[in-house]
Design an enzyme around this catalytic site. Structure first.
Site, PDB file in Angstrom:
ATOM      1  N   HIS A  76       0.817  -1.226   0.000  1.00 28.89           N
ATOM      2  CA  HIS A  76       0.000   0.000   0.000  1.00 28.89           C
ATOM      3  C   HIS A  76       0.851   1.277   0.000  1.00 28.89           C
ATOM      4  O   HIS A  76       0.752   2.085  -0.932  1.00 28.89           O
ATOM      5  CB  HIS A  76      -1.006  -0.045   1.156  1.00 28.89           C
ATOM      6  CG  HIS A  76      -1.631   1.264   1.478  1.00 28.89           C
ATOM      7  ND1 HIS A  76      -2.475   1.922   0.605  1.00 28.89           N
ATOM      8  CD2 HIS A  76      -1.518   2.067   2.565  1.00 28.89           C
ATOM      9  CE1 HIS A  76      -2.865   3.065   1.152  1.00 28.89           C
ATOM     10  NE2 HIS A  76      -2.293   3.171   2.342  1.00 28.89           N
ATOM     11  N   HIS A 108       3.908   6.797   5.409  1.00 29.31           N
ATOM     12  CA  HIS A 108       2.721   7.482   5.930  1.00 29.31           C
ATOM     13  C   HIS A 108       1.899   6.699   6.931  1.00 29.31           C
ATOM     14  O   HIS A 108       1.206   7.290   7.751  1.00 29.31           O
ATOM     15  CB  HIS A 108       1.834   7.992   4.777  1.00 29.31           C
ATOM     16  CG  HIS A 108       0.930   6.954   4.181  1.00 29.31           C
ATOM     17  ND1 HIS A 108       1.303   6.145   3.150  1.00 29.31           N
ATOM     18  CD2 HIS A 108      -0.334   6.596   4.495  1.00 29.31           C
ATOM     19  CE1 HIS A 108       0.302   5.335   2.838  1.00 29.31           C
ATOM     20  NE2 HIS A 108      -0.706   5.586   3.654  1.00 29.31           N
ATOM     21  N   GLU A 161       0.938   5.464  12.598  1.00 32.75           N
ATOM     22  CA  GLU A 161      -0.423   5.085  12.954  1.00 32.75           C
ATOM     23  C   GLU A 161      -0.564   3.574  13.172  1.00 32.75           C
ATOM     24  O   GLU A 161      -1.232   3.148  14.105  1.00 32.75           O
ATOM     25  CB  GLU A 161      -1.368   5.545  11.824  1.00 32.75           C
ATOM     26  CG  GLU A 161      -2.831   5.221  12.038  1.00 32.75           C
ATOM     27  CD  GLU A 161      -3.517   6.187  12.992  1.00 32.75           C
ATOM     28  OE1 GLU A 161      -2.905   7.224  13.317  1.00 32.75           O
ATOM     29  OE2 GLU A 161      -4.645   5.885  13.421  1.00 32.75           O
ATOM     30  N   ASP A 162       0.075   2.795  12.330  1.00 35.19           N
ATOM     31  CA  ASP A 162      -0.233   1.361  12.300  1.00 35.19           C
ATOM     32  C   ASP A 162       0.875   0.423  12.759  1.00 35.19           C
ATOM     33  O   ASP A 162       0.684  -0.782  12.796  1.00 35.19           O
ATOM     34  CB  ASP A 162      -0.630   0.941  10.868  1.00 35.19           C
ATOM     35  CG  ASP A 162      -1.948   1.572  10.445  1.00 35.19           C
ATOM     36  OD1 ASP A 162      -2.705   1.974  11.338  1.00 35.19           O
ATOM     37  OD2 ASP A 162      -2.194   1.664   9.239  1.00 35.19           O
ATOM     38  N   ASP A 201      -3.202   8.369  -0.914  1.00 40.38           N
ATOM     39  CA  ASP A 201      -3.536   7.285   0.004  1.00 40.38           C
ATOM     40  C   ASP A 201      -4.990   6.866  -0.213  1.00 40.38           C
ATOM     41  O   ASP A 201      -5.319   5.689  -0.362  1.00 40.38           O
ATOM     42  CB  ASP A 201      -3.317   7.805   1.436  1.00 40.38           C
ATOM     43  CG  ASP A 201      -3.770   6.845   2.514  1.00 40.38           C
ATOM     44  OD1 ASP A 201      -3.409   5.657   2.429  1.00 40.38           O
ATOM     45  OD2 ASP A 201      -4.464   7.298   3.452  1.00 40.38           O
ATOM     46  N   ASP A 230     -23.382  17.100 -25.115  1.00 40.77           N
ATOM     47  CA  ASP A 230     -21.972  16.996 -24.750  1.00 40.77           C
ATOM     48  C   ASP A 230     -21.603  15.899 -23.767  1.00 40.77           C
ATOM     49  O   ASP A 230     -21.201  16.153 -22.663  1.00 40.77           O
ATOM     50  CB  ASP A 230     -21.363  18.340 -24.306  1.00 40.77           C
ATOM     51  CG  ASP A 230     -22.321  19.227 -23.536  1.00 40.77           C
ATOM     52  OD1 ASP A 230     -22.510  20.359 -23.984  1.00 40.77           O
ATOM     53  OD2 ASP A 230     -22.867  18.783 -22.516  1.00 40.77           O
TER      54      ASP A 230
HETATM   55 MN    MN Z   1      -2.566   4.559   4.061  1.00 41.12          MN
END
Ligand code: MN
Length: 714
Positions: free
Chosen positions: A48, A72, A76-77, A139, A261
């Site tokens: 990812h 990134h 957080e993870d 992301d 259009d």
């Molecule tokens: Mn992410």
């Protein structure tokens, strides 16, 4: 999946100066940090961040942005910390990663009910460096591309809705057209795949109608015209995105067949002059659809978009939309803000990062039409705010410059009144700390805490200020009441009368007040004197207040055995009913006198203060006061000394050494006179009381360089 060396080579292809080492280290760090984590698809999680980096490298973004993309999700993870990132990759990358992490946190915490527009503005405000927003959008784009792997339908729909309401408009706002379109299409696919399918089928049919590849045929026809006209063009054409057609069907309430259009053509030429020539040729060849011509070259959109737009009844009698622009305009249209910071030779890194910041501000500031102006002012208001969170994740918005005290009062007045300390992001901070976007604040309270008058100096919200003032007023009144009551009791006792609340009726009437407390407050505040009250209640009294009319320095008269009757002075809240005189700086242990000052309560002087002379004739204002030993505080008091010192090197140093050995803190020191032989200095000291100051004075006198030491008396 793009490989490590491919990514690095790609970045180096558009930015030969890119920091290869940084990219390699970020790649390895992220891969190790995510370890065996898996995506919903079953792919290693690391795929990812790598894809996100790939998307951003397609946009030719700088090395710091690419490294941020790789890192990134680590804070957080994974177990990685921001400090680690800062140490390993420097503060530029760390700040970017921190920004992206904070954005993801709001996303997790924000209730779905939050208004999309407000949330969009929140996201904009949080991205003070627009690269943060670019990473966040990339992301989101990759998460949308892989959305079908997410098992829960409810979750998929929530993410798709959020993308449609928040991220696609943000991409449009900063001018990244292809992000916007892909985000919309992927969301549309999740939210209404039936509608999307039927539009696609219909479009496919129209394209192939009569066995002709109509888009290509129109391109060929247009090219022929321009070759004749002698202009070199690059023409591309496409049917519009299913989502934009769907939205148009909604907005105009028309059936698919009536939609014009659905095909759009783009003509890229070399110069601005050729843009207008091209337009002229088209308008002379085909019938122009009225009201559709727009000149965004002379008046660019706020996101810097430039092009000429027109609609005509084109070849094969199809209504078509045409955009005409130069190559440079085209790049800006595709990449939006990102186009401005693509690697440019000759610009220093500093200039570039400065540019990043400026550009978001420019986008926010430059508005051309009334709608955008409105939005602009809303955004302005928005920029004056900070958004913080409670530990439960509730969003609290405050004006910029707000402190934890403001935050506490924003939660509830009682939380504000009882606030003793605050934690920001888990760390204890002083109450005057300025809050930042995304801070999570925990307020610690205590039942015994009361608001401090000093808070008023640094709060910024009206609510906090009003509450603090209200509290101080009521506190001040209760101090005035206590003080007034003591003054009355003491004066009556001194003059040989009993003081009782029952007998004060006539006084209340005379002063047009209602309660005994009102009377005490008036006396405490110095608006009426105790002797006035005494004479009203006992007209027979001939009592005269204490000081004589002598112009000598007055002495406090009733000394023998009368100290028990003196009004006692306790630890004081600054700005309240009792003040220490600034002339003589009375200290616990000093003999003191109180002077009632109209409207502010009582000022305490030392009994030998020279300034007392000016009150010699105003007997009513004098009150006998004494220090209250029981209530003695450990609070520091300020004492002021005047020293005469022999002028020689090191003199000042020896004086400060003596003082610090006796545990006093010097709060101020000023040389007031200087001659060749001597100099005079004024020193303010924080001491517990007169005894400690006497001690210090004695030690100073013992020093050979000190000529004389005295306490300031005026
Ligand atoms: Mn992410």
């Amino acid at each position: 999946m793009i490989r490590q060396y491919e990514l690095v080579e790609k970045v180096k292809s558009y930015d030969p100066d890119a920091n290869e080492d940084l990219l390699n280290r970020a790649y390895v760090f992220s891969m190790k940090a995510h370890g065996t984590q898996k995506r919903a698809s079953g792919d290693p999680y690391f795929s990812h961040p790598l894809e996100v980096a790939g998307i951003l490298s397609d946009m030719k973004l700088d090395d710091a942005t690419i490294a941020t993309a790789l890192l990134h999700d680590t804070v957080e993870d994974t177990t990685a910390t921001l400090d680690e990132i800062r140490k390993l990759f420097g503060s530029e990358v760390a700040n970017l990663v921190n920004g992206v992490t904070k954005l993801s946190q709001i996303e997790l915490q924000s209730a779905e009910s939050k208004q999309a527009e407000n949330f969009r503005k929140l996201v904009l405000a949080m991205s003070n460096d627009i690269r943060v927003l670019l990473v966040k959008l990339a992301d989101r784009l990759h998460n949308m591309r892989t959305l079908h792997h997410v098992h829960s339908e409810e979750k998929r729909r929530r993410i798709a809705r959020e993308t449609l309401e928040i991220y696609a408009p943000l991409a449009e706002r900063i001018g990244i057209q292809h992000f916007k379109e892909e985000l919309e299409d992927l969301s549309f696919k999740e939210l209404n795949s039936d509608a999307r399918e039927s539009i696609l089928t219909r479009l496919h049919f129209l394209e192939q109608e009569g066995g002709k590849k109509i888009v290509q045929d129109i391109i060929d026809e247009l090219e022929r015209i321009f070759i004749e006209g002698g202009i070199k063009t690059r023409i591309s054409g496409r049917v519009k995105s299913p989502y934009s057609i769907w939205r148009k069907m909604h907005r105009k309430n028309v059936a698919f067949e009536q939609l014009s259009d659905i095909m759009a053509f783009r003509i890229v030429v070399d110069t601005v002059a050729e843009c207008y020539q091209t337009l002229g040729i088209i308008h002379s060849q085909y019938m122009v659809v009225p009201g559709r011509f727009k000149d965004y070259i002379s008046t660019p959109k706020p996101n810097k978009y430039q092009s000429l737009h027109t609609s005509v009844i084109g070849p094969y009698n199809q209504r078509i939309e045409i955009q005409i622009r130069t190559q440079e305009m085209h790049e800006i249209a595709e990449l939006g803000v990102a186009a401005h910071w693509q690697y440019k030779q000759g610009t220093s890194k500093d200039d570039q990062s400065y540019q990043w910041l400026r550009s978001l501000l420019e986008i926010l500031e430059n508005a051309s039409n009334p709608d955008e102006f409105l939005e602009h002012t809303k955004l302005e208001m928005f920029q004056d705010q900070v958004f913080c969170f409670t530990p439960a994740g509730d969003l609290i918005s405050l004006p910029r410059g707000a402190t934890p005290i403001d935050f506490a009062y924003a939660i509830h007045s009682e939380v504000g009144n009882r606030c003793v300390a605050a934690k920001i992001n888990g760390r204890m901070v002083p109450l005057r700390t300025i809050l930042h976007n995304g801070d999570q604040i925990e307020i610690l309270t205590s039942k015994t805490q009361i608001p401090s008058p000093t808070w008023e100096r640094f709060v910024v919200t009206g609510k906090a200020r009003a509450n603090i003032r209200r509290f101080i007023r009521s506190e001040q009144r209760s101090q005035f009441i206590d003080l007034g009551k003591s003054i009355l009791q003491k004066t009556f006792q001194q003059e040989g009368f009993d003081f009782s609340e029952k007998a004060i009726g006539p006084v209340l009437k005379k002063f047009k007040i209602e309660t005994a407390d009102d009377l005490y407050a008036l006396v405490g505040e110095g608006l009426h004197t105790a002797y006035e009250v005494l004479r009203l209640m006992h007209p027979e009294s001939t009592a005269k207040p204490v000081p004589s009319k002598s112009t000598e320095i007055p002495k406090v008269a009733p000394k023998k055995g009368k100290t028990a009757a003196a009004v006692s002075i306790r630890g004081l809240i600054p700005g309240m009913a009792v003040h220490y005189a600034k002339c003589c700086h009375p200290l616990p242990g000093d003999k003191i006198v109180g002077i009632v000052m109209t409207g502010t309560g009582v000022t305490i002087h030392t009994y030998d203060c020279e300034n007392l002379q000016q009150y010699a004739d105003e007997h009513d204002r004098w009150i006998d006061v004494a220090w209250d030993d029981k209530g003695a505080t450990t609070e520091a008091h300020m004492g002021r000394l005047i020293l005469n010192v022999i002028n020689k090197p090191g003199a000042l140093a020896s004086i400060t050494t003596i003082i610090s050995k006796l545990n006093a803190n010097i709060s101020n020191l000023k040389i007031t006179q200087r001659s060749e032989a001597f100099f005079e200095i004024m020193i303010d000291l924080e001491v517990k009381g007169a005894d400690q100051l006497e001690n210090i004075m004695a030690s100073l006198r013992a020093a050979s360089i000190v000529n004389s030491v005295e306490r300031a008396r005026n």
